[in-house]
Motif scaffolding. Structure first.
Motif, PDB file in Angstrom:
ATOM      1  N   ARG A  12      53.977  21.797  61.612  1.00  0.00           N
ATOM      2  CA  ARG A  12      55.103  22.853  61.262  1.00  0.00           C
ATOM      3  C   ARG A  12      54.418  23.112  59.648  1.00  0.00           C
ATOM      4  NH1 ARG A  12      60.128  20.864  61.676  1.00  0.00           N
ATOM      5  NH2 ARG A  12      59.958  21.554  63.693  1.00  0.00           N
ATOM      6  N   LYS A  15      50.933  25.271  60.361  1.00  0.00           N
ATOM      7  CA  LYS A  15      51.121  26.671  60.467  1.00  0.00           C
ATOM      8  C   LYS A  15      51.531  27.307  59.392  1.00  0.00           C
ATOM      9  CE  LYS A  15      53.573  29.636  63.986  1.00  0.00           C
ATOM     10  NZ  LYS A  15      54.049  30.651  62.664  1.00  0.00           N
ATOM     11  N   ASP A  19      49.642  30.484  57.953  1.00  0.00           N
ATOM     12  CA  ASP A  19      50.185  32.078  57.652  1.00  0.00           C
ATOM     13  C   ASP A  19      50.037  32.280  56.151  1.00  0.00           C
ATOM     14  OD1 ASP A  19      51.055  31.650  60.371  1.00  0.00           O
ATOM     15  OD2 ASP A  19      53.024  31.333  59.986  1.00  0.00           O
ATOM     16  N   GLU A  47      54.774  23.918  70.639  1.00  0.00           N
ATOM     17  CA  GLU A  47      55.799  24.315  70.159  1.00  0.00           C
ATOM     18  C   GLU A  47      56.111  24.972  68.801  1.00  0.00           C
ATOM     19  OE1 GLU A  47      58.390  21.312  71.048  1.00  0.00           O
ATOM     20  OE2 GLU A  47      58.557  21.518  73.180  1.00  0.00           O
ATOM     21  N   GLU A  48      55.011  24.124  68.094  1.00  0.00           N
ATOM     22  CA  GLU A  48      55.021  24.639  66.671  1.00  0.00           C
ATOM     23  C   GLU A  48      53.831  25.628  66.383  1.00  0.00           C
ATOM     24  OE1 GLU A  48      57.094  23.902  64.348  1.00  0.00           O
ATOM     25  OE2 GLU A  48      58.328  22.481  65.774  1.00  0.00           O
ATOM     26  N   GLY A  49      53.265  26.139  67.263  1.00  0.00           N
ATOM     27  CA  GLY A  49      52.219  27.425  67.010  1.00  0.00           C
ATOM     28  C   GLY A  49      51.049  26.980  67.465  1.00  0.00           C
ATOM     29  N   THR A  51      47.330  27.340  69.067  1.00  0.00           N
ATOM     30  CA  THR A  51      46.773  28.012  70.063  1.00  0.00           C
ATOM     31  C   THR A  51      45.664  27.342  70.763  1.00  0.00           C
ATOM     32  OG1 THR A  51      45.237  29.013  68.317  1.00  0.00           O
ATOM     33  CG2 THR A  51      47.315  30.226  68.731  1.00  0.00           C
TER      34      THR A  51
END
Length: 66
Positions: A12, A15, A19, A47-49, A51
């Protein structure tokens, strides 16, 4: 850790960092990739982003380390 939930706060935070950097550097293309997670915690990472994930152990099994 064998518990993927222990990795979740770090995913988290990564991410959020990605961002924040993408907002501060508008010419960077938005930083579309986020590589985090391995065989033991890839579901939480996605689930937390994430890729991109590394799942070599799931595909090839345990390997000896010297």
């Amino acid at each position: 850790s064998d518990d993927p939930e222990q990795s979740r706060p770090f995913f988290r935070a990564l991410k959020k960092l990605r961002d924040d950097v993408a907002r501060q550097l508008p010419g960077c293309g938005g930083l579309p990739e986020l590589s985090m997670g391995m065989s033991a915690d890839f579901e939480a990472a996605i689930e937390e982003g994430a890729t991109l994930v590394r799942v070599g152990t799931l595909l090839f099994g345990e390997r000896p380390y010297i």
